[in-house]
Scaffold this active site. Structure first.
Site, PDB file in Angstrom:
ATOM      1  N   HIS A  97       8.521  -1.941   9.140  1.00  0.00           N
ATOM      2  CA  HIS A  97       7.738  -0.932   8.419  1.00  0.00           C
ATOM      3  C   HIS A  97       8.103   0.447   8.936  1.00  0.00           C
ATOM      4  O   HIS A  97       8.302   0.637  10.133  1.00  0.00           O
ATOM      5  CB  HIS A  97       6.249  -1.185   8.630  1.00  0.00           C
ATOM      6  CG  HIS A  97       5.394  -0.488   7.620  1.00  0.00           C
ATOM      7  ND1 HIS A  97       5.148  -1.000   6.372  1.00  0.00           N
ATOM      8  CD2 HIS A  97       4.742   0.695   7.666  1.00  0.00           C
ATOM      9  CE1 HIS A  97       4.369  -0.175   5.691  1.00  0.00           C
ATOM     10  NE2 HIS A  97       4.113   0.869   6.454  1.00  0.00           N
ATOM     11  N   ASP A 176      -7.307  -1.003   3.157  1.00  0.00           N
ATOM     12  CA  ASP A 176      -6.192  -0.065   3.298  1.00  0.00           C
ATOM     13  C   ASP A 176      -5.715   0.419   1.938  1.00  0.00           C
ATOM     14  O   ASP A 176      -5.414   1.598   1.765  1.00  0.00           O
ATOM     15  CB  ASP A 176      -5.028  -0.703   4.060  1.00  0.00           C
ATOM     16  CG  ASP A 176      -3.848   0.254   4.114  1.00  0.00           C
ATOM     17  OD1 ASP A 176      -4.030   1.375   4.634  1.00  0.00           O
ATOM     18  OD2 ASP A 176      -2.766  -0.069   3.596  1.00  0.00           O
ATOM     19  N   ARG A 183      -6.202   8.900   1.068  1.00  0.00           N
ATOM     20  CA  ARG A 183      -5.550   9.763   2.073  1.00  0.00           C
ATOM     21  C   ARG A 183      -4.420  10.557   1.452  1.00  0.00           C
ATOM     22  O   ARG A 183      -4.188  11.712   1.796  1.00  0.00           O
ATOM     23  CB  ARG A 183      -5.014   8.910   3.236  1.00  0.00           C
ATOM     24  CG  ARG A 183      -6.112   8.395   4.136  1.00  0.00           C
ATOM     25  CD  ARG A 183      -5.581   7.328   5.078  1.00  0.00           C
ATOM     26  NE  ARG A 183      -4.510   7.818   5.911  1.00  0.00           N
ATOM     27  CZ  ARG A 183      -3.443   7.093   6.290  1.00  0.00           C
ATOM     28  NH1 ARG A 183      -3.322   5.841   5.905  1.00  0.00           N
ATOM     29  NH2 ARG A 183      -2.521   7.617   7.051  1.00  0.00           N
ATOM     30  N   SER A 198      -3.658   1.524   9.134  1.00  0.00           N
ATOM     31  CA  SER A 198      -3.114   1.266   7.802  1.00  0.00           C
ATOM     32  C   SER A 198      -1.913   0.318   7.890  1.00  0.00           C
ATOM     33  O   SER A 198      -1.842  -0.706   7.204  1.00  0.00           O
ATOM     34  CB  SER A 198      -2.693   2.603   7.171  1.00  0.00           C
ATOM     35  OG  SER A 198      -1.855   2.402   6.078  1.00  0.00           O
ATOM     36  N   LYS A 202      -1.991  -4.190   7.149  1.00  0.00           N
ATOM     37  CA  LYS A 202      -1.126  -4.848   6.152  1.00  0.00           C
ATOM     38  C   LYS A 202      -0.184  -5.843   6.809  1.00  0.00           C
ATOM     39  O   LYS A 202       0.023  -6.942   6.331  1.00  0.00           O
ATOM     40  CB  LYS A 202      -0.224  -3.809   5.463  1.00  0.00           C
ATOM     41  CG  LYS A 202      -0.873  -2.973   4.427  1.00  0.00           C
ATOM     42  CD  LYS A 202       0.176  -2.198   3.638  1.00  0.00           C
ATOM     43  CE  LYS A 202       0.756  -1.002   4.350  1.00  0.00           C
ATOM     44  NZ  LYS A 202      -0.034   0.203   4.337  1.00  0.00           N
TER      45      LYS A 202
HETATM   46  N1  URA Z   1       2.717   3.834   6.022  1.00  0.00           N
HETATM   47  C1  URA Z   1       1.551   3.153   5.847  1.00  0.00           C
HETATM   48  O1  URA Z   1       1.537   1.989   5.435  1.00  0.00           O
HETATM   49  N2  URA Z   1       0.417   3.774   6.139  1.00  0.00           N
HETATM   50  C2  URA Z   1       0.378   5.036   6.604  1.00  0.00           C
HETATM   51  O2  URA Z   1      -0.704   5.513   6.858  1.00  0.00           O
HETATM   52  C3  URA Z   1       1.585   5.741   6.779  1.00  0.00           C
HETATM   53  C4  URA Z   1       2.750   5.113   6.471  1.00  0.00           C
END
Ligand code: URA
Length: 459
Positions: A97, A176, A183, A198, A202
């Protein structure tokens, strides 16, 4: 399918009468929220008792006052168990990620390369946030690509095919999903606890044994300096360890866009080019580093360096490219995309940005380019906005390269009705975005730091 269901808070404190405003005020005044208070606030939000405007105020309070380690873990846990949590069924399941940047498209390269080396890749990705693009928005540029799989389909693809890429559904970390969209439009993205919760909520839901994190730093990233990037690296690594997961985190450069393409369809094409052994060198190097990290965390290479060697081999052999095409086909996309870029929507007008003088690039400001993409419709201004996948920008010249006066620095892909918008952007923003100097540019370091923490335990 094995799933775990929502964990009850073990804290079981006596909650005084809570109200949204009192908790917002508590955080606004810099006090710590308890685990139960965090859980109550999120539960009320998901059940519709707390409105978007109250959640927005809470997000801003967290943004301004921060959260400590305990609060961040409680927020992560609450967001994670707001949905279903898949069990780990295969020790080679590793995801990657990124914290987000401009032109940041490595997922489409990293996932097939790692998969070709035996890693199972369960990628549940995000949408665009602020000036940064999102992996799911980009992949949806591909006609008919199904990014909204059910969890059953997700698991089936993951364990039978080895590779799956989808967006969040209501099943995975729905807290999220909703907070992320808020956000994006309330200037509350650049917060270490909010980014940590966040991302981790996930990722932890996917049933992976570990994660590779690409922490972007620089003008185009949410973390503008190395100090804050290190804090985010620490926060992600500590939260991973708390949940007994392996983490390899790298801080990588986002002072200029990654690669040359910015915009959904154009970025997909650039990734296919890299998988064909062409494409920009910076994008290729970062992708190999991250994919190699996944192979290493999966236990399929003895060292990170050996992991990088393995993924380089499958890039050169074309296996990565063929895994990419397979993934598109499995998820209902066209089965000939890699040889037919015309399948992707591309805006019809191509306007050049011409160099005002000769020299070397000392600045290519990513945020301005990312925001202009949003302005053209390639990203969202409001959470309900539809994305135009066809618009974008391609840099003809990049950091360190030389240019002559009058040569194109970049092309903007847009619609005819956007011509005035494009011309006024070029006229008003050129000096803000590009700095061309007579002396050669300093060398760009792409991968600044890497940390590895092994905490995996099958729980
Ligand atoms: N990627 C995400 O999944 N969440 C964030 O808050 C920033 C980048």
């Amino acid at each position: 399918m094995n799933t775990k269901h929502k964990k009850k808070s073990s804290e079981d404190e006596e909650l005084p009468k809570l109200s949204p405003a009192s908790l917002i005020a508590k955080k606004r005044d810099g006090k710590n929220l308890s685990k139960s208070e965090i859980q109550w606030f999120i539960d009320q939000y998901l059940s519709g008792q707390i409105a978007d405007y109250q959640m927005s105020a809470m997000l801003m309070a967290i943004y301004l006052k921060g959260m400590d380690k305990k609060e961040t873990a409680a927020l992560t846990n609450t967001m994670l168990y707001s949905g279903r949590v898949l069990e780990l069924k295969n020790a080679h399941v590793i995801d990657k990620h990124s914290t987000g940047g401009v032109g940041d498209k490595t997922s489409f390269i990293v996932a097939p390369l790692a998969c070709a080396c035996g890693v199972k890749v369960p990628m549940i990705a995000g949408r665009g946030l602020g000036h940064t693009g999102g992996t799911v928005d980009k992949i949806e540029a591909i006609p008919n690509f199904n990014s909204g799989l059910t969890l059953n389909e997700f698991e089936k693809n993951l364990y039978t095919n080895g590779l799956v890429l989808m967006g969040q559904t209501e099943e995975i970390a729905p807290a999220d999903k909703r907070m992320y969209a808020l956000r994006d439009v309330t200037a509350t993205v650049e917060s270490i606890p909010l980014i940590t919760a966040s991302i981790m909520s996930k990722k932890l839901a996917e049933g992976a044994r570990g994660f590779v994190f690409d922490i972007k730093v620089g003008r185009g990233a949410f973390m503008k300096d190395i100090k804050s990037a290190r804090l985010l690296m620490k926060s992600l690594t500590e939260t991973g360890a708390r949940f007994k997961r392996d983490v390899l985190a790298s801080i990588t450069d986002m002072s200029v866009p990654l690669g040359r393409a910015i915009g959904n369809s154009l970025e997909v094409i650039e990734c296919i080019e890299v998988l064909k052994g062409r494409g920009p060198e910076d994008l290729k190097l970062v992708s190999l580093h991250l994919a190699g990290g996944m192979v290493y965390l999966a236990g399929l290479a003895k060292t990170h360096a050996e992991g990088i060697k393995q993924v380089t081999k499958v890039l050169n052999s074309g296996e990565g490219l063929s895994w990419f095409q397979k993934m598109i086909t499995w998820q209902n996309g066209p089965d000939n995309l890699i040889d037919h870029y015309e399948i992707l929507p591309i805006a019809p007008v191509k306007t050049p940005i011409l160099a005002k003088k000769k020299g070397y690039f000392h600045k290519i400001a990513p945020i301005e380019l990312g925001l202009f993409l949003v302005e053209m419709g390639g990203g969202r201004k409001r959470k309900e906005d539809k994305i135009d996948h066809s618009v974008g920008i391609v840099l003809e010249k990049h950091w360190g390269e030389q240019i002559n006066k009058g040569e194109p620095i970049a092309y903007i892909y847009h619609h005819a009705h956007q011509t005035d918008l494009v011309n006024s952007f070029i006229q008003n923003s050129y000096d803000e975005i590009f700095k061309i100097s007579p002396s050669p540019s300093p060398k760009r370091k792409l991968i600044l730091e890497t940390s590895i923490k092994r905490s995996f335990k099958h729980v």
